[in-house]
Write a protein that holds these residues in place. Structure first.
Motif, PDB file in Angstrom:
ATOM      1  N   SER A  43       0.830  -1.212   0.000  1.00  0.00           N
ATOM      2  CA  SER A  43       0.000   0.000   0.000  1.00  0.00           C
ATOM      3  C   SER A  43       0.857   1.252   0.000  1.00  0.00           C
ATOM      4  N   ALA A  44       1.916   1.267   0.822  1.00  0.00           N
ATOM      5  CA  ALA A  44       2.787   2.442   0.904  1.00  0.00           C
ATOM      6  C   ALA A  44       3.468   2.719  -0.434  1.00  0.00           C
ATOM      7  N   VAL A  45       3.964   1.677  -1.079  1.00  0.00           N
ATOM      8  CA  VAL A  45       4.642   1.856  -2.364  1.00  0.00           C
ATOM      9  C   VAL A  45       3.653   2.365  -3.421  1.00  0.00           C
ATOM     10  N   VAL A  46       2.484   1.727  -3.495  1.00  0.00           N
ATOM     11  CA  VAL A  46       1.482   2.141  -4.488  1.00  0.00           C
ATOM     12  C   VAL A  46       1.030   3.578  -4.222  1.00  0.00           C
ATOM     13  N   LEU A  47       0.785   3.932  -2.969  1.00  0.00           N
ATOM     14  CA  LEU A  47       0.360   5.295  -2.639  1.00  0.00           C
ATOM     15  C   LEU A  47       1.449   6.316  -2.929  1.00  0.00           C
ATOM     16  N   PHE A  48       2.711   5.954  -2.678  1.00  0.00           N
ATOM     17  CA  PHE A  48       3.814   6.866  -2.986  1.00  0.00           C
ATOM     18  C   PHE A  48       3.860   7.142  -4.488  1.00  0.00           C
ATOM     19  N   ILE A  49       3.775   6.084  -5.277  1.00  0.00           N
ATOM     20  CA  ILE A  49       3.801   6.247  -6.738  1.00  0.00           C
ATOM     21  C   ILE A  49       2.591   7.062  -7.204  1.00  0.00           C
ATOM     22  N   ALA A  50       1.403   6.742  -6.670  1.00  0.00           N
ATOM     23  CA  ALA A  50       0.196   7.492  -7.051  1.00  0.00           C
ATOM     24  C   ALA A  50       0.336   8.961  -6.659  1.00  0.00           C
ATOM     25  N   GLY A  51       0.873   9.225  -5.490  1.00  0.00           N
ATOM     26  CA  GLY A  51       1.067  10.608  -5.049  1.00  0.00           C
ATOM     27  C   GLY A  51       2.002  11.375  -5.963  1.00  0.00           C
ATOM     28  N   MET A  52       3.072  10.719  -6.380  1.00  0.00           N
ATOM     29  CA  MET A  52       4.023  11.369  -7.289  1.00  0.00           C
ATOM     30  C   MET A  52       3.393  11.627  -8.659  1.00  0.00           C
ATOM     31  N   VAL A  53       2.621  10.649  -9.151  1.00  0.00           N
ATOM     32  CA  VAL A  53       1.980  10.807 -10.457  1.00  0.00           C
ATOM     33  C   VAL A  53       0.910  11.896 -10.397  1.00  0.00           C
ATOM     34  N   ILE A  54       0.095  11.875  -9.355  1.00  0.00           N
ATOM     35  CA  ILE A  54      -1.031  12.814  -9.267  1.00  0.00           C
ATOM     36  C   ILE A  54      -0.571  14.237  -8.974  1.00  0.00           C
ATOM     37  N   GLY A  56       2.864  15.277  -8.812  1.00  0.00           N
ATOM     38  CA  GLY A  56       4.110  15.642  -9.457  1.00  0.00           C
ATOM     39  C   GLY A  56       5.178  16.130  -8.498  1.00  0.00           C
ATOM     40  N   ALA A  57       4.971  15.914  -7.202  1.00  0.00           N
ATOM     41  CA  ALA A  57       5.935  16.414  -6.212  1.00  0.00           C
ATOM     42  C   ALA A  57       5.932  15.517  -4.981  1.00  0.00           C
ATOM     43  N   LEU A  58       6.973  15.680  -4.179  1.00  0.00           N
ATOM     44  CA  LEU A  58       7.018  15.003  -2.881  1.00  0.00           C
ATOM     45  C   LEU A  58       6.054  15.702  -1.922  1.00  0.00           C
ATOM     46  N   PRO A  59       5.675  15.032  -0.839  1.00  0.00           N
ATOM     47  CA  PRO A  59       4.769  15.680   0.120  1.00  0.00           C
ATOM     48  C   PRO A  59       5.401  16.927   0.732  1.00  0.00           C
ATOM     49  N   ARG A  60       4.551  17.889   1.049  1.00  0.00           N
ATOM     50  CA  ARG A  60       5.016  19.098   1.748  1.00  0.00           C
ATOM     51  C   ARG A  60       5.280  18.741   3.198  1.00  0.00           C
ATOM     52  N   GLY A  61       6.154  19.448   3.830  1.00  0.00           N
ATOM     53  CA  GLY A  61       6.440  19.187   5.240  1.00  0.00           C
ATOM     54  C   GLY A  61       6.471  20.445   6.074  1.00  0.00           C
ATOM     55  N   ALA A  62       6.072  21.564   5.492  1.00  0.00           N
ATOM     56  CA  ALA A  62       6.218  22.857   6.149  1.00  0.00           C
ATOM     57  C   ALA A  62       5.419  22.986   7.443  1.00  0.00           C
ATOM     58  N   ASN A  63       4.226  22.415   7.511  1.00  0.00           N
ATOM     59  CA  ASN A  63       3.359  22.640   8.676  1.00  0.00           C
ATOM     60  C   ASN A  63       3.233  21.425   9.589  1.00  0.00           C
TER      61      ASN A  63
END
Length: 144
Positions: A43-54, A56-63
């Motif tokens: 699930s983590a791998v598939v979600l990471f790939i989906a997140g990158m595709v959808i 186009g960036a890594l997750p934000r971490g500012a807040n």
């Protein structure tokens, strides 16, 4: 709205399928915990790939530092769900496990709603809602 109804039904349909798959995987790996671990990793791998595709960036971490501690327990909830469903399905059957899981979801949701926990808008437990929850629980027990 219709699309969300379809997605919700599809998501619900995946619970028994996931339980059956993880039960078989658990037998092969020797434990429901290892099956849940494998499922979570996939699930983590598939979600990471989906997140990158959808996005186009890594997750934000500012807040992240502003988040309340309870915002981090979603993964723990997933662990309990994955391992619990995997362990219970072969003993209860898919239908009873899903019905009991849904009953648990509704009952706990009513507690969350009633007290407005975790930032939710409070909703009272009306007689109608209490009867609906009791019928749901009774129906779940009948599937055992």
């Amino acid at each position: 709205m219709f699309a969300f109804v379809i997605v919700a039904i599809l998501a619900g349909a995946m619970l028994p399928l996931q339980a059956v798959c993880n039960t078989r995987l658990g037998h092969a790996l020797g434990s429901p915990v290892w099956a849940a671990t494998t499922s979570a990793l996939i699930s983590a791998v598939v979600l990471f790939i989906a997140g990158m595709v959808i996005t186009g960036a890594l997750p934000r971490g500012a807040n992240l530092q502003a988040l309340p501690l309870w915002a981090w327990i979603g993964g723990l909830c997933g662990v309990v769900t994955l391992a619990g469903v995997t362990a219970c399905t072969p003993r209860l059957g898919a239908a009873a496990m899903v019905a009991l899981a849904i009953a648990g979801q509704v009952l706990f949701s009513m507690v969350l709603d009633r007290f407005g926990l975790f930032g939710l808008t409070p909703h009272p437990i009306t007689l109608q809602r209490a009867i609906a929850a009791a019928l749901l629980l009774a129906g779940s027990v009948l599937l055992l």
